[in-house]
Design a protein around this motif. Sequence first.
Motif, PDB file in Angstrom:
ATOM      1  N   THR A 144       0.850  -1.196   0.000  1.00  0.00           N
ATOM      2  CA  THR A 144       0.000   0.000   0.000  1.00  0.00           C
ATOM      3  C   THR A 144       0.882   1.241   0.000  1.00  0.00           C
ATOM      4  O   THR A 144       2.026   1.187   0.467  1.00  0.00           O
ATOM      5  CB  THR A 144      -0.910   0.029   1.248  1.00  0.00           C
ATOM      6  OG1 THR A 144      -1.694   1.227   1.232  1.00  0.00           O
ATOM      7  CG2 THR A 144      -0.129  -0.010   2.547  1.00  0.00           C
ATOM      8  N   ASP A 145       0.345   2.337  -0.488  1.00  0.00           N
ATOM      9  CA  ASP A 145       1.064   3.609  -0.374  1.00  0.00           C
ATOM     10  C   ASP A 145       0.600   4.381   0.866  1.00  0.00           C
ATOM     11  O   ASP A 145       1.180   5.390   1.225  1.00  0.00           O
ATOM     12  CB  ASP A 145       0.831   4.455  -1.635  1.00  0.00           C
ATOM     13  CG  ASP A 145      -0.652   4.748  -1.863  1.00  0.00           C
ATOM     14  OD1 ASP A 145      -1.489   3.855  -1.580  1.00  0.00           O
ATOM     15  OD2 ASP A 145      -0.983   5.854  -2.316  1.00  0.00           O
ATOM     16  N   LEU A 165      -3.443   6.365  -3.662  1.00  0.00           N
ATOM     17  CA  LEU A 165      -3.926   5.632  -4.839  1.00  0.00           C
ATOM     18  C   LEU A 165      -5.369   5.183  -4.585  1.00  0.00           C
ATOM     19  O   LEU A 165      -5.746   4.919  -3.430  1.00  0.00           O
ATOM     20  CB  LEU A 165      -3.072   4.381  -5.049  1.00  0.00           C
ATOM     21  CG  LEU A 165      -1.609   4.596  -5.454  1.00  0.00           C
ATOM     22  CD1 LEU A 165      -0.815   3.299  -5.263  1.00  0.00           C
ATOM     23  CD2 LEU A 165      -1.544   5.048  -6.903  1.00  0.00           C
ATOM     24  N   GLN A 177      -8.858   0.650  -6.591  1.00  0.00           N
ATOM     25  CA  GLN A 177      -8.760  -0.115  -7.853  1.00  0.00           C
ATOM     26  C   GLN A 177      -7.331  -0.143  -8.380  1.00  0.00           C
ATOM     27  O   GLN A 177      -6.942  -1.072  -9.091  1.00  0.00           O
ATOM     28  CB  GLN A 177      -9.660   0.498  -8.940  1.00  0.00           C
ATOM     29  CG  GLN A 177     -11.148   0.413  -8.698  1.00  0.00           C
ATOM     30  CD  GLN A 177     -11.622   1.313  -7.560  1.00  0.00           C
ATOM     31  OE1 GLN A 177     -11.068   2.376  -7.307  1.00  0.00           O
ATOM     32  NE2 GLN A 177     -12.635   0.855  -6.844  1.00  0.00           N
ATOM     33  N   ALA A 178      -6.572   0.902  -8.061  1.00  0.00           N
ATOM     34  CA  ALA A 178      -5.218   0.987  -8.629  1.00  0.00           C
ATOM     35  C   ALA A 178      -4.244   0.050  -7.915  1.00  0.00           C
ATOM     36  O   ALA A 178      -3.194  -0.293  -8.459  1.00  0.00           O
ATOM     37  CB  ALA A 178      -4.711   2.424  -8.524  1.00  0.00           C
ATOM     38  N   VAL A 179      -4.612  -0.347  -6.701  1.00  0.00           N
ATOM     39  CA  VAL A 179      -3.674  -1.127  -5.875  1.00  0.00           C
ATOM     40  C   VAL A 179      -3.876  -2.620  -6.131  1.00  0.00           C
ATOM     41  O   VAL A 179      -4.994  -3.087  -6.335  1.00  0.00           O
ATOM     42  CB  VAL A 179      -3.916  -0.780  -4.380  1.00  0.00           C
ATOM     43  CG1 VAL A 179      -3.098  -1.677  -3.463  1.00  0.00           C
ATOM     44  CG2 VAL A 179      -3.575   0.678  -4.133  1.00  0.00           C
ATOM     45  N   GLU A 211       0.981  -0.354  -6.801  1.00  0.00           N
ATOM     46  CA  GLU A 211       0.128  -0.422  -8.000  1.00  0.00           C
ATOM     47  C   GLU A 211       0.799  -1.245  -9.102  1.00  0.00           C
ATOM     48  O   GLU A 211       0.512  -1.078 -10.298  1.00  0.00           O
ATOM     49  CB  GLU A 211      -0.308   0.966  -8.460  1.00  0.00           C
ATOM     50  CG  GLU A 211       0.730   1.794  -9.190  1.00  0.00           C
ATOM     51  CD  GLU A 211       1.631   2.610  -8.285  1.00  0.00           C
ATOM     52  OE1 GLU A 211       2.130   2.067  -7.295  1.00  0.00           O
ATOM     53  OE2 GLU A 211       1.867   3.795  -8.595  1.00  0.00           O
ATOM     54  N   LYS A 238       3.979  -1.649 -10.324  1.00  0.00           N
ATOM     55  CA  LYS A 238       5.027  -1.182 -11.230  1.00  0.00           C
ATOM     56  C   LYS A 238       6.354  -1.800 -10.806  1.00  0.00           C
ATOM     57  O   LYS A 238       6.638  -1.914  -9.614  1.00  0.00           O
ATOM     58  CB  LYS A 238       5.169   0.352 -11.167  1.00  0.00           C
ATOM     59  CG  LYS A 238       3.875   1.103 -11.418  1.00  0.00           C
ATOM     60  CD  LYS A 238       3.543   1.152 -12.889  1.00  0.00           C
ATOM     61  CE  LYS A 238       2.375   2.068 -13.180  1.00  0.00           C
ATOM     62  NZ  LYS A 238       1.100   1.591 -12.640  1.00  0.00           N
ATOM     63  N   ASP A 268       5.249  -1.134 -16.056  1.00  0.00           N
ATOM     64  CA  ASP A 268       3.969  -1.619 -15.568  1.00  0.00           C
ATOM     65  C   ASP A 268       3.857  -3.144 -15.674  1.00  0.00           C
ATOM     66  O   ASP A 268       4.023  -3.711 -16.747  1.00  0.00           O
ATOM     67  CB  ASP A 268       2.873  -0.964 -16.414  1.00  0.00           C
ATOM     68  CG  ASP A 268       1.497  -1.252 -15.855  1.00  0.00           C
ATOM     69  OD1 ASP A 268       1.402  -1.540 -14.650  1.00  0.00           O
ATOM     70  OD2 ASP A 268       0.528  -1.190 -16.624  1.00  0.00           O
TER      71      ASP A 268
END
Length: 379
Positions: A53-54, A72, A75-77, A312, A314, A326
């Motif tokens: 997580t960020d 984020l 959905q992005a995680v 996410e 990357k 990505d």
Amino acid sequence: MPPSGSAAGSTESSAAGSAASGVAVPPPRPAGTPAGLWDRYGRRATDMRLSLTDKCNLRCTYCMPAEGLEWLSKQAVMTKDEIVRIVRIGVNALGVRELRLTGGEPLVRADLVDIIAGIRADHPDLPISMTTNGVGLDKKAAALKAAGLTRINVSLDSLHEETFTKLTRRPFLDRVLAGVDAAWAAGLGPVKLNAVLMRGINDAESPDLLEWALGRGYELRFIEQMPLDADHGWTRRNMITAAEIRELLSRDFMLGTDPRERDGAPAERFEVRRRDTATGEATGPVLGTVGIIASVTEPFCSDCRRTRITAEGKIMSCLFSREEFDLLGLLREGATDDQLASRWQDAMWVKPKAHGMDHTGLGAADFVQPDRSMSAIGG
Ligand code: SAM
Ligand code: SF4
């Protein structure tokens, strides 16, 4: 012959928020590159750092801004299943041999125990460690151990409430200390403690911090402050160097070389004995070890074995990469495991030779601080 020019791939889209400036598709690695996460300088990454997580519940001054970052979207995680699959590819197809879960703060993920259990089910022998700020760890340590977590690193910069609060911008010292003790009691040892020293704030406390850790059997590691703070407040002149850390500790201790192989570890370990203040000589038995992670002044890039996946999905081949590639997008498009492994290999092939910070001066002329802060990469 391996390519030696630019590491840049083609830019697919621009990342938003705290992300780096370009999310690119890596150029294909040369045919015949061996299996595994090799780069063009002959290094093989086997140590995977995966950010869950960020988000974070602290605001350490050397990492996050006071107001936090733009998080984020959910959905992005990466989901639990996506994480489990990516780890499976890393281990089974690419030779990853150890995994470190990090963030942001991994404990803020509600499905953390399930994630660890899912990874453990696939890899009974994989060492899985986690770096955490320790807030809430007292309540979760036993469940994390039961799910299959091997070991834990807790960040602890000060034992003084006021200093801790100044550094983290949150009054949670007691909760962190309870977390450290709970991790030990749950069998998540050897417990390692990470401390970043900030000039005029907690640097003078370093011998006391070491005394405290040695007395409890925890392994303390001092990390040089890196230019990965969202506030861009880092300066080479103001950071506490590894040489200074050794000097600060020499007030009370003698540091001797640890005979064990460093084996690609970021921390240089020292055996610690007490210093006799009258003679200045070492006295008594070895009390334990201390580690110093000198990423800025004594970089270990030539022996780096790390590959990083952000929350996410990357791929970052280096903490200081300005390029990221990505993986999650490709996975969500329906790529096979082979295609994902190949993308990961391409991304690692162009890993920079070194991070480019000058350890003798004020920073190399071409060194540019990455857009992502440490919390958004996964330290
Ligand atoms: N939130 C967890 C924690 O603090 O342990 C895990 C993520 S944090 C980004 C991982 C490690 O990076 C912590 O030990 C933290 O002290 C360290 N860190 C963060 N920003 C740093 C910086 N600018 N320089 C050096 N270390 C840093
Ligand atoms: Fe949060 Fe860890 Fe960054 Fe501190 S170092 S703000 S605890 S992510």
